[in-house]
Scaffold this active site. Structure first.
Site, PDB file in Angstrom:
ATOM      1  N   GLU A  40       0.285  -0.968   0.293  1.00  0.00           N
ATOM      2  CA  GLU A  40      -0.218   0.033  -0.060  1.00  0.00           C
ATOM      3  C   GLU A  40       0.725   1.144  -0.189  1.00  0.00           C
ATOM      4  O   GLU A  40       0.450   2.385  -0.455  1.00  0.00           O
ATOM      5  CB  GLU A  40      -0.927  -0.199   1.120  1.00  0.00           C
ATOM      6  N   PHE A 102     -11.288  -6.129  14.438  1.00  0.00           N
ATOM      7  CA  PHE A 102     -10.129  -7.105  13.589  1.00  0.00           C
ATOM      8  C   PHE A 102     -10.126  -5.374  13.014  1.00  0.00           C
ATOM      9  O   PHE A 102     -10.563  -5.812  12.039  1.00  0.00           O
ATOM     10  CB  PHE A 102     -10.883  -8.732  13.008  1.00  0.00           C
ATOM     11  N   GLN A 103      -8.459  -6.200  12.095  1.00  0.00           N
ATOM     12  CA  GLN A 103      -8.514  -5.190  11.038  1.00  0.00           C
ATOM     13  C   GLN A 103      -8.877  -3.626  11.438  1.00  0.00           C
ATOM     14  O   GLN A 103      -9.103  -2.629  10.538  1.00  0.00           O
ATOM     15  CB  GLN A 103      -8.434  -5.770  10.006  1.00  0.00           C
ATOM     16  N   LYS A 152     -17.161   0.033   6.902  1.00  0.00           N
ATOM     17  CA  LYS A 152     -17.904  -0.678   5.425  1.00  0.00           C
ATOM     18  C   LYS A 152     -18.954  -1.235   5.084  1.00  0.00           C
ATOM     19  O   LYS A 152     -19.978  -0.932   3.861  1.00  0.00           O
ATOM     20  CB  LYS A 152     -17.422  -1.981   6.593  1.00  0.00           C
ATOM     21  N   MET A 466      25.039   8.249   1.213  1.00  0.00           N
ATOM     22  CA  MET A 466      24.672   9.814   1.504  1.00  0.00           C
ATOM     23  C   MET A 466      25.161   9.452   2.960  1.00  0.00           C
ATOM     24  O   MET A 466      25.942  10.586   3.701  1.00  0.00           O
ATOM     25  CB  MET A 466      23.337   9.965   1.505  1.00  0.00           C
TER      26      MET A 466
END
Lengths: 552, 164
Positions: A40, A102-103, A152, A466
């Site tokens: 993501e 959940f999640q 949802k 760097m």
């Protein structure tokens, strides 16, 4: 979906999940192109690259919990660079919010400080209006990422739909028109200045002020430097071009900023990487500052004339004001000033020495030469980014795409994918380091699956270069945690994903490798095995004035 | 660099969840400090007023004002310090009320125009309103008698209207 179409969305970057199945299901029935990324974070970077290359708003759709938290780095990068991105995250049903479901994660809370604004939509009736607001906020004023969290049950609800009118918000109206008196005062100062410098930033690119800036600078014969974000805002091959300013700026850009009597900052925010030691920055100069965001003005440096405005509108008006002015007298001293700058340029140019081992600068120069300076360049972060900025000369805006403010490794490759989708007919090259490319290398399959001819030039020095450079200069050459000799074979990695892998180990192979890559209509990894301990110069050590550069 | 000064800033904000957190987050994220903060609904139920007291030099206060203005849910930012304004705080003070001290407590309450809002055999609860200096003065006096606990609000403030 209707709102998305109304807002002109044609591409969405995303990754599915339990709470957004309904949205993906509906999305699949439209002709909006859905790009399935493999992480993501990359979805947001890709949307960012897409936005910068196209000038449109980039859009992402991810699921709740880990899907949402994975976007945070991408959002923070877009926020720092003021890039218009709208991120839709799924959320557990409203009845479960706060239950540690959940999640479930409070993504609105998490992203509050790194978005321009964010929303949790609790009422389906407000959904369409909120989405419109999100797009409006993302693209207007000082642009930035906006997150919309969709429970949802909200995305599942079926309601009658009517397109809401364009949003009008009581609490938000960006100030785009400059104050007339301020412009007049600015002109007076500009006409009096003997040694002026224009300092352009990302605001010039974002407002599309390239033409206006070029006209302004040429008419007044004022040399132009730019921040990393401003590259391409003024032609990089013009005689008035000074090169980039700041920590790894050119000698002439930093010296002329130190010596100028007037600095005209346009769409910049005087970031610490630009100013160096703040109380010595442009210490002989009065400063005019044009920016759309009032918080940028007076934040870091004292300003003589602040102008809160869209850069393009302000420059247009300034150009109009100087039309009537007789410039003969005001420009009399200019040749002397430009001569001084020319001297700095000829005594201390950007330089490196190409011997037996490939120099990374040489690779970038060859890329520039063989693409005739017309490619869209994205970069990762670190040495690769600075060499790209120094040795690729950008004549056009929206062609240099880099994570400037956040300095986010793993940005360049997904951003290149986004840019290629926005500009299918352009050559898009990610100039990468061997460290950075390994953060988001999984996106190779996205490039291959979508048949995107993105090219990646890996400047492979087997160091996190760097940081190694800082260790060499300031930590007694103790290379703690920066030696990444243990590395994958990038050619084989590319091939395993179905892309093309090429390698150059000797200077004479560089040109051939690039030519071959450019002629291949596929995703190509170019592995350039370069000098291990090459450093980026000039360099201003942290805390020093920008005129105190290390040159080699 | 100008001197640090106390500023009372009044904000009209959307009366929505999360707005207070945006304001508080702005202060903590940018290293500004909040001395006190008061929030309540206004006559228009869609709006709340936040009164906050902060401290900083001119440049910091300018940044605070601009950054607050930038928050989408903030409708209006008024730095009252630049104008004439009235400001009040309130404190509830639970003070030990031994027999021999009761008269003294009542005297202090009278002088400062406070009220006693709860009485028990051992304690009086005093309600005091006024400027922070006044509250500090009352606390100082009552401390000598013995304070069990206190609850204080931050400042609330409104601009004064023109006198003519």
């Amino acid at each position: 979906m209707e709102v998305l179409k109304e807002e002109g969305v044609d591409t969405i970057f995303g990754y599915p999940g339990g709470v957004i199945i309904d949205i993906n299901d509906e999305l699949d029935k439209t002709d909006i192109r859905y790009i399935l990324v493999r992480h993501e974070q990359a979805a947001v970077h890709a949307a960012d690259g897409y936005a910068r290359a196209s000038g449109k708003v980039g859009v992402c759709l991810v699921t709740s919990g880990p899907g949402a938290t994975n976007t945070v780095t991408g959002i923070a990068s877009a926020y720092m660079d003021s890039i218009p991105v709208v991120v839709f995250t799924g959320q557990v049903p409203t009845s479960l919010i706060g239950n540690d479901a959940f999640q479930e994660v409070d993504i609105v809370g998490i992203t509050r400080p790194c978005t321009k604004h964010n929303y949790l939509v609790k009422d389906p009736e407000k959904l369409a209006e909120t989405v419109r607001e999100a797009f409006y906020l993302a693209r207007s004023g000082r642009p930035g990422p906006v997150l919309v969290d969709l429970p949802k049950d909200v995305s599942q609800s079926k309601i009658s739909f009517e397109m809401p009118p364009p949003p009008k918000m009581n609490s938000y109206s960006p100030h785009t028109e400059p104050h007339k008196q301020q412009l007049e005062r600015a002109i007076k100062l500009i006409l009096k200045a003997k040694k002026p410098v224009i300092f352009a930033g990302g605001g010039v690119i974002l407002s599309g002020a390239y033409k206006e800036l070029t006209k302004f600078a040429k008419k007044l014969n004022i040399p132009v430097t730019a921040s990393l974000m401003g590259l391409g805002g003024f032609p990089g091959t013009d005689r008035l071009w000074l090169g980039m300013i700041g920590m790894h700026g050119t000698y002439r850009a930093n010296m002329s900023t130190g010596a100028c009597d007037l600095l005209v900052g346009i769409g910049v925010r005087f970031d610490d990487r630009v100013t160096g030691k703040i109380d010595t920055f442009a210490q002989n100069a009065k400063i005019i500052h044009i920016d759309i965001d009032p918080t940028s003005i007076q934040k870091n440096v004292p300003i003589t004339i602040p102008i809160v405005s869209d850069c393009k509108i302000a420059l247009k008006k300034l150009n109009k004001l100087i039309e009537k002015v007789d410039l003969k007298e005001p420009l009399k001293s200019r040749p002397n000033w430009l001569k001084q700058i020319e001297e700095w340029k000829s005594t201390t140019p950007l330089a490196y020495e190409q011997k037996d081992v490939i120099k990374p600068q040489f690779v970038v120069e060859k890329l520039y030469e063989l693409t005739k300076g017309k490619a869209i360049i994205t970069t990762e972060v670190g040495q690769n980014q600075m060499w790209a900025a120094q040795y690729y000369h950008f004549d056009q805006p929206n062609h240099f795409i880099t994570s400037g403010g956040l300095g986010c490794m793993g940005f360049g490759f997904p951003a290149a994918i986004g840019a290629q989708l926005a500009c299918p007919n352009k050559t898009v090259i990610d100039i990468a380091g061997d460290g950075s490319i390994q953060m988001n290398i999984q996106e190779l399959i996205v490039a291959v699956a979508n048949k995107l001819p993105v090219k990646v030039a890996i400047l492979n020095n087997r160091y996190l270069g760097m940081v190694r450079q800082w260790q060499e200069l300031f930590y007694g050459k103790r290379y703690a945690a920066t030696d990444i000799e243990a590395a994958p074979d990038f050619v084989k990695v590319a091939e395993a994903y179905g892309a093309v892998g090429l390698r150059a180990t000797r200077p004479e192979e560089v040109e051939e490798t690039i030519k071959k890559a450019l002629a291949t209509p596929k995703t190509v990894f170019m592995d350039f095995v370069v000098e291990r301990e090459e450093s980026v110069y000039p360099m201003v050590p942290a805390g020093k004035a920008i005129t105190e550069m290390l040159l080699a | 660099m100008t001197e640090e000064r106390k500023h009372t800033i009044s904000l009209l904000v959307d009366n929505e969840s999360g707005v207070l957190s945006r304001v508080a987050g702005l202060f903590s994220g940018r290293g500004f400090n909040i001395e006190s903060l008061c929030v309540a609904e206004t006559l228009d139920p869609a709006l709340s007023r936040i009164t906050l007291v902060t401290r900083g030099n001119e440049r910091i206060i300018e940044q605070i004002n601009k950054q607050l203005n930038k928050l989408i849910n903030i409708r209006k930012v008024i730095d009252l310090t630049e104008t004439e304004f009235v400001e009040r705080e309130m404190a509830l003070i639970k003070v030990r009320a031994k027999e021999e001290h009761r008269a003294e407590i009542l005297r202090i309450v009278d002088i400062f125009r406070c009220k006693i809002v709860d009485v028990s055999p051992a304690y009086y609860t005093v309600e005091a309103t006024g400027s922070d200096e006044k509250i500090a003065a009352i606390l100082n006096l009552l401390k000598q008698i013995g304070i069990k606990e206190i609850a204080r609000t931050g400042a609330i403030a409104l601009a004064r209207e023109a006198k003519k």
